[in-house]
Design an enzyme around this catalytic site. Structure first.
Site, PDB file in Angstrom:
ATOM      1  N   HIS A 391       0.818  -1.213   0.000  1.00 53.97           N
ATOM      2  CA  HIS A 391       0.000   0.000   0.000  1.00 53.97           C
ATOM      3  C   HIS A 391       0.859   1.274   0.000  1.00 53.97           C
ATOM      4  O   HIS A 391       0.333   2.380  -0.202  1.00 53.97           O
ATOM      5  CB  HIS A 391      -0.933  -0.001   1.223  1.00 53.97           C
ATOM      6  N   ASP A 395      -2.152   2.237  -4.586  1.00 52.39           N
ATOM      7  CA  ASP A 395      -3.375   2.702  -3.934  1.00 52.39           C
ATOM      8  C   ASP A 395      -4.480   1.657  -4.080  1.00 52.39           C
ATOM      9  O   ASP A 395      -4.423   0.785  -4.953  1.00 52.39           O
ATOM     10  CB  ASP A 395      -3.838   4.028  -4.543  1.00 52.39           C
TER      11      ASP A 395
END
Length: 420
Positions: A391, A395
């Site tokens: 992450h 995204d």
């Protein structure tokens, strides 16, 4: 008489050390050029070391079980026909060997036993005699020989080594594993304790590092495999007849992932410090389970390959993995990984990243389930898909988009031909 050094070869990208697993020769044995002298076990593959010259193996410097770095001295070869004088080898305890043979599980070969022992932390090289001044200084400072890197002959610790160790800042100790709970006496006799191989230790370390380093998250979806299964069933015989290889599901998934990675390049990138390195190519890692542990051979430039080329490459790498013949080149450079837990019956799981990659796709078991299609309940062969991603660079929108593109390509393979 000339002497030739035998040194540790280049072990490959990101590999800096290895364990001496097996010596095929002993001091005094005659050797020919390119004859295998020993076998090194790294955290990825096993590397054989050939003889650089013909002559006699005069000295073995790195013993079995010893950890060595790149270009470290392994042995000396006296060129020519005259055998070198060597110290007599300690006789092996025949009773110990007999006991090992009796305790060895059925089907386990002596070679497997050697590889397991090579990764053992209890296997140590011969203990050199440290300098008296160094011993005195270590005793005063409360240091052991294991905490000081010796620079003398055969790793002998000198006084200067102790002073250097004392001047260096102490590294923060890693949290120790909680001690094992006591075991009842009647259960202890039915337990078996086996040292982890070097490969298994490295797998454990790297997987934990991935959890500690990456901001790992997993997103899920499901795919109707009807179209892929129908296409495969229709063309598998013609495909095998023409290309001499079976048409499997992995080529469809590899193609679908390559297609999705073009649209979402973040999943194919990696973090290097404060930079993001984008890859304009796809080296697809295919996770393969072997008797010694999980390995990830790489299909290079998978984005430029045809279905047949992908299937042939995966088949070749699979045979190498099964036979323990994977080379360092076969394991390096992957940019994305596919893990197929479905072959073992897994219905759903969250795969762990293969650092420094930013994404890994988990395939699972194909299972018939009732689905609603155009207002009607029908039975369809369904598979759960799981994308684990970093992450920090990927995204949520990119991860979901990637997985949806894979799903679309598999449910309608014509999209791959039309680049849609």
């Amino acid at each position: 008489m000339m002497s030739t050094e035998v040194r540790v070869p280049t072990l490959g990208e990101s590999v800096t050390e290895a364990t001496v697993a097996t010596w095929f020769k002993k001091p005094g044995d005659a050797v020919a050029v390119d004859e295998m002298l020993c076998e090194l076990e790294t955290d990825k593959v096993t590397v054989e070391v050939p003889s650089p010259a013909a002559g006699t193996l005069s000295e073995i410097v790195a013993q079995e079980g010893e950890t060595v770095g790149v270009d470290a001295l392994l042995a000396q070869i006296a060129e020519g026909d005259a055998p070198a004088k060597t110290a007599p080898q300690e006789p092996k305890d025949a009773r110990a060997e007999e006991s090992i043979d009796q305790d060895r599980p059925k089907g386990e070969t002596p070679q497997e036993e050697v590889q397991t022992d090579a990764g053992s932390a209890d296997v140590r090289p011969r203990d050199p005699q440290d300098a008296p001044s160094a011993k005195k200084r270590m005793a005063e400072a409360g240091l052991s020989s294991d905490e000081v890197k010796g620079t003398g002959k055969d790793g002998r610790v000198m006084k200067e080594d102790v002073l250097k160790a004392l001047s260096e800042p102490k590294k923060a100790e890693a949290p120790k594993q909680a001690p094992r709970a006591p075991v009842a006496a009647e259960d202890a006799d039915r337990e078996e304790r086996v040292k982890m191989t070097r490969l298994r230790q490295t797998i454990a370390r790297r997987l934990k590092e991935a959890q500690n380093t990456a901001a790992m998250l997993t997103t899920y979806n499901e795919v109707d495999m009807s179209a892929v299964m129908g296409l495969r069933s229709e063309y598998k015989d013609l495909f095998e007849k023409k290309h001499k290889v079976k048409l499997g599901f992995m080529s469809f998934f590899t193609k679908a992932c390559c297609h999705a990675l073009k649209e979402v390049p973040d999943v194919n990138a990696e973090i290097d410090g404060t930079d993001v390195v984008y890859k304009n190519y796809v080296h697809m890692g295919i996770a393969v389970g072997t008797p010694t542990g999980l390995v990830v051979p790489v299909v290079k430039n998978a984005d430029t390959m045809s279905f047949a080329e992908i299937e042939k490459t995966i088949a070749e790498l699979g045979v190498k993995a099964r036979d323990g013949k994977l080379s360092m080149a076969d394991m390096q450079g992957g940019t994305f990984t596919i893990s197929n837990g479905g072959v073992y019956g897994s219905l759903m799981s969250s795969p762990i990243l293969n650092p420094p990659q930013s994404g890994i796709l988990g395939m699972h078991k194909i299972q018939e389930r009732p689905m609603v299609v155009n207002g009607e309940i029908v039975i369809r062969p369904m598979m759960y898909l799981a994308l684990s991603y970093d992450h920090r660079i990927v995204d949520g929108k990119g991860a979901v988009t990637f997985l949806v593109r894979v799903k679309e390509a598999l449910e309608d393979p014509r999209r791959l031909l039309m680049d849609l």
